[in-house]
Design an enzyme around this catalytic site. Structure first.
Site, PDB file in Angstrom:
ATOM      1  NE  ARG A 161     -66.631  -4.411-123.310  1.00  0.00           N
ATOM      2  CZ  ARG A 161     -65.606  -5.433-123.668  1.00  0.00           C
ATOM      3  NH1 ARG A 161     -66.084  -6.255-124.908  1.00  0.00           N
ATOM      4  NH2 ARG A 161     -64.434  -5.925-123.536  1.00  0.00           N
ATOM      5  CB  SER A 232     -60.709  -2.298-121.588  1.00  0.00           C
ATOM      6  OG  SER A 232     -60.288  -3.479-122.473  1.00  0.00           O
ATOM      7  CD  GLU A 327     -65.199  -2.529-120.674  1.00  0.00           C
ATOM      8  OE1 GLU A 327     -66.037  -3.357-121.164  1.00  0.00           O
ATOM      9  OE2 GLU A 327     -64.385  -2.549-120.458  1.00  0.00           O
TER      10      GLU A 327
HETATM   11  N1  EPU Z   1     -53.575  -2.538-129.738  1.00  0.00           N
HETATM   12  C1  EPU Z   1     -51.809  -1.299-129.118  1.00  0.00           C
HETATM   13  N2  EPU Z   1     -51.433  -0.060-128.736  1.00  0.00           N
HETATM   14  C2  EPU Z   1     -52.230  -0.824-127.063  1.00  0.00           C
HETATM   15  C3  EPU Z   1     -52.908  -1.837-126.931  1.00  0.00           C
HETATM   16  C4  EPU Z   1     -53.416  -2.339-128.518  1.00  0.00           C
HETATM   17  O1  EPU Z   1     -51.572  -0.354-130.658  1.00  0.00           O
HETATM   18  O2  EPU Z   1     -51.423  -0.579-126.682  1.00  0.00           O
HETATM   19  C5  EPU Z   1     -54.088  -1.953-130.867  1.00  0.00           C
HETATM   20  C6  EPU Z   1     -53.635  -3.454-131.084  1.00  0.00           C
HETATM   21  O3  EPU Z   1     -51.945  -3.706-132.279  1.00  0.00           O
HETATM   22  C7  EPU Z   1     -54.047  -3.919-132.251  1.00  0.00           C
HETATM   23  C8  EPU Z   1     -55.403  -3.319-131.342  1.00  0.00           C
HETATM   24  O4  EPU Z   1     -55.185  -1.636-130.829  1.00  0.00           O
HETATM   25  O5  EPU Z   1     -54.066  -3.826-133.690  1.00  0.00           O
HETATM   26  C9  EPU Z   1     -56.314  -3.957-130.970  1.00  0.00           C
HETATM   27  O6  EPU Z   1     -56.078  -4.758-129.937  1.00  0.00           O
HETATM   28  P1  EPU Z   1     -56.236  -6.342-128.483  1.00  0.00           P
HETATM   29  O7  EPU Z   1     -56.195  -6.688-130.041  1.00  0.00           O
HETATM   30  O8  EPU Z   1     -55.481  -6.167-127.594  1.00  0.00           O
HETATM   31  O9  EPU Z   1     -57.947  -5.267-127.600  1.00  0.00           O
HETATM   32  P2  EPU Z   1     -58.716  -4.154-127.615  1.00  0.00           P
HETATM   33  O10 EPU Z   1     -59.277  -3.708-128.974  1.00  0.00           O
HETATM   34  O11 EPU Z   1     -57.600  -3.391-126.953  1.00  0.00           O
HETATM   35  C10 EPU Z   1     -61.081  -5.340-126.498  1.00  0.00           C
HETATM   36  C11 EPU Z   1     -61.712  -5.425-125.682  1.00  0.00           C
HETATM   37  C12 EPU Z   1     -60.763  -6.286-124.394  1.00  0.00           C
HETATM   38  C13 EPU Z   1     -61.044  -8.106-124.999  1.00  0.00           C
HETATM   39  C14 EPU Z   1     -59.716  -7.716-126.886  1.00  0.00           C
HETATM   40  C15 EPU Z   1     -59.250  -9.015-127.154  1.00  0.00           C
HETATM   41  C16 EPU Z   1     -62.586  -3.482-125.171  1.00  0.00           C
HETATM   42  C17 EPU Z   1     -62.475  -2.244-124.710  1.00  0.00           C
HETATM   43  N3  EPU Z   1     -61.546  -4.492-124.675  1.00  0.00           N
HETATM   44  O12 EPU Z   1     -59.897  -4.780-126.192  1.00  0.00           O
HETATM   45  O13 EPU Z   1     -61.631  -6.908-123.050  1.00  0.00           O
HETATM   46  O14 EPU Z   1     -59.477  -8.496-124.049  1.00  0.00           O
HETATM   47  O15 EPU Z   1     -59.985  -7.183-127.766  1.00  0.00           O
HETATM   48  O16 EPU Z   1     -60.751  -9.362-127.814  1.00  0.00           O
HETATM   49  O17 EPU Z   1     -63.396  -3.782-125.897  1.00  0.00           O
HETATM   50  C18 EPU Z   1     -62.084  -5.694-120.993  1.00  0.00           C
HETATM   51  O18 EPU Z   1     -63.141  -5.653-121.716  1.00  0.00           O
HETATM   52  O19 EPU Z   1     -61.727  -5.380-120.194  1.00  0.00           O
HETATM   53  C19 EPU Z   1     -60.993  -6.403-122.122  1.00  0.00           C
HETATM   54  C20 EPU Z   1     -59.805  -5.977-121.405  1.00  0.00           C
END
Ligand code: EPU
Length: 331
Positions: A161, A232, A327
């Protein structure tokens, strides 16, 4: 070209905050941008689709927006196509264009809101892919001198990012075109989370990947037309191995990803552990399906969103000893 005074930015930020720009300029070409720049006085803010912005107040300067369109194959060789895309093209329209032709490289980034110019500034990423992996060249115009400058991908300082356009060169350049390298014989990235289910199928195409990601995103992420949000709100922090092991001892079920320079811990998981998922403070709330996303329940002021952000950061710091940072670009 559109040039307006005291212009409402309501339709230019997906959080749905009603603020004005003193001047708003939308240009259709590089030439128009270069022609208008000398007449612009005071602060300049270049926006894309407004999907990563939180305005705290009226903008006392000029907000610039690119409407440069066009998707053009400029080179084809060795199973690759180089595609030059206007900064004002909606990102997902480009992904759809690529997937319809069977070109690989952008499909994991399906449905990310925003525009092509911002993809190169933000190094957008999701589902195990980052746009830096397909960027070849970023064409820009320097906002002070009006001179053109091309950045090769290795001059863009890309990291999670991050880019030079968000850091040392922040606010200095307008992206006009981005050239991406797509593959005619795609190698699919199916390692992230439950994408592994997709990998079990016999024959998987880029269109299947796009469909899978559209469904996954729609299930978790709120539609800004219904519930104002900027995706995010926080970045996932990268901590040292020692810090990670200390937290893991206390929370053995914690999800994590080993990355260059440490271990990435999902901020959404920590926020949920702090009990914030689905909770609101005034008219700002933490999304009930993905705690990394803050939402405007309707008519929230930016101060309400910032207050919620601060309360979450404080709780995460107190509980895990880890600092998380927005972010979203808070203006
Ligand atoms: N998780 C939780 N609770 C939550 C959310 C997530 O326990 O409320 C856990 C999930 O179960 C999983 C881990 O955290 O084990 C990661 O969750 P997720 O796959 O949803 O991804 P994220 O790290 O929360 C990032 C990006 C998203 C992108 C997703 C999928 C960032 C800041 N965000 O989110 O990007 O869609 O991965 O690749 O890196 C965005 O930038 O606007 C965005 C949505």
């Amino acid at each position: 070209m559109i040039k307006k005074d005291n212009y409402s930015l309501l339709s230019h930020n997906t959080f749905g905050i009603d603020v004005n720009a003193k001047v708003y300029v939308e240009y259709d070409s590089e030439e128009e941008l270069m022609a208008v720049l000398p007449s612009l006085k005071g602060n300049l803010l270049h926006i894309g689709g407004g999907s990563n912005l939180l305005f705290r107040k009226d903008y006392e300067g000029t907000v610039l927006h690119s409407a440069i369109k066009g998707i053009e194959v400029v080179e084809e060789h060795d199973g690759d196509v180089l595609v030059r895309v206007g900064a004002g093209v909606v990102w997902d329209e480009f992904v759809e264009w690529a997937v319809e032709r069977g070109y690989g490289g952008a499909e994991n980034l399906s449905l990310i809101p925003g525009e092509v110019g911002a993809s190169a500034v933000q190094n957008i990423g999701a589902y195990g892919a980052e746009v830096k992996d397909i960027i070849v060249l970023v064409e820009t115009v320097h906002l002070q001198s009006g001179e053109k400058r091309c950045f090769k991908v290795d001059e863009c300082g890309y990291a999670y990012r991050q880019s030079v356009f968000k850091n040392e060169l922040k606010g200095q350049y307008a992206v006009t075109y981005v050239t991406y390298r797509l593959s005619v014989h795609p190698v699919l990235k199916l390692e992230y989370g439950n994408m592994k289910d997709l990998a079990c199928r016999e024959k998987v195409t880029v269109a299947d990947v796009r469909q899978f990601i559209i469904e996954a995103r729609n299930a978790k992420l709120p539609d800004p037309k219904v519930l104002g949000n900027a995706g995010s709100f926080f970045m996932n922090p990268v901590v040292t191995k020692e810090k990670f092991l200390a937290v893991l001892e206390e929370y053995p079920q914690m999800p994590f990803y080993e990355v260059e320079g440490g271990v990435k811990i999902p901020a959404g998981w920590m926020i949920e552990q702090c009990g914030w998922k689905g909770k609101s403070l005034g008219r700002a709330a933490v999304h009930d399906k993905q705690a990394l996303v803050l939402v405007n329940l309707g008519g929230a002021s930016s101060e309400e969103i910032v207050t919620l952000c601060d309360a979450i950061c404080k709780d995460v710091r107190e509980r895990f000893g880890i600092d998380i940072h927005p972010e979203v670009n808070v203006i």
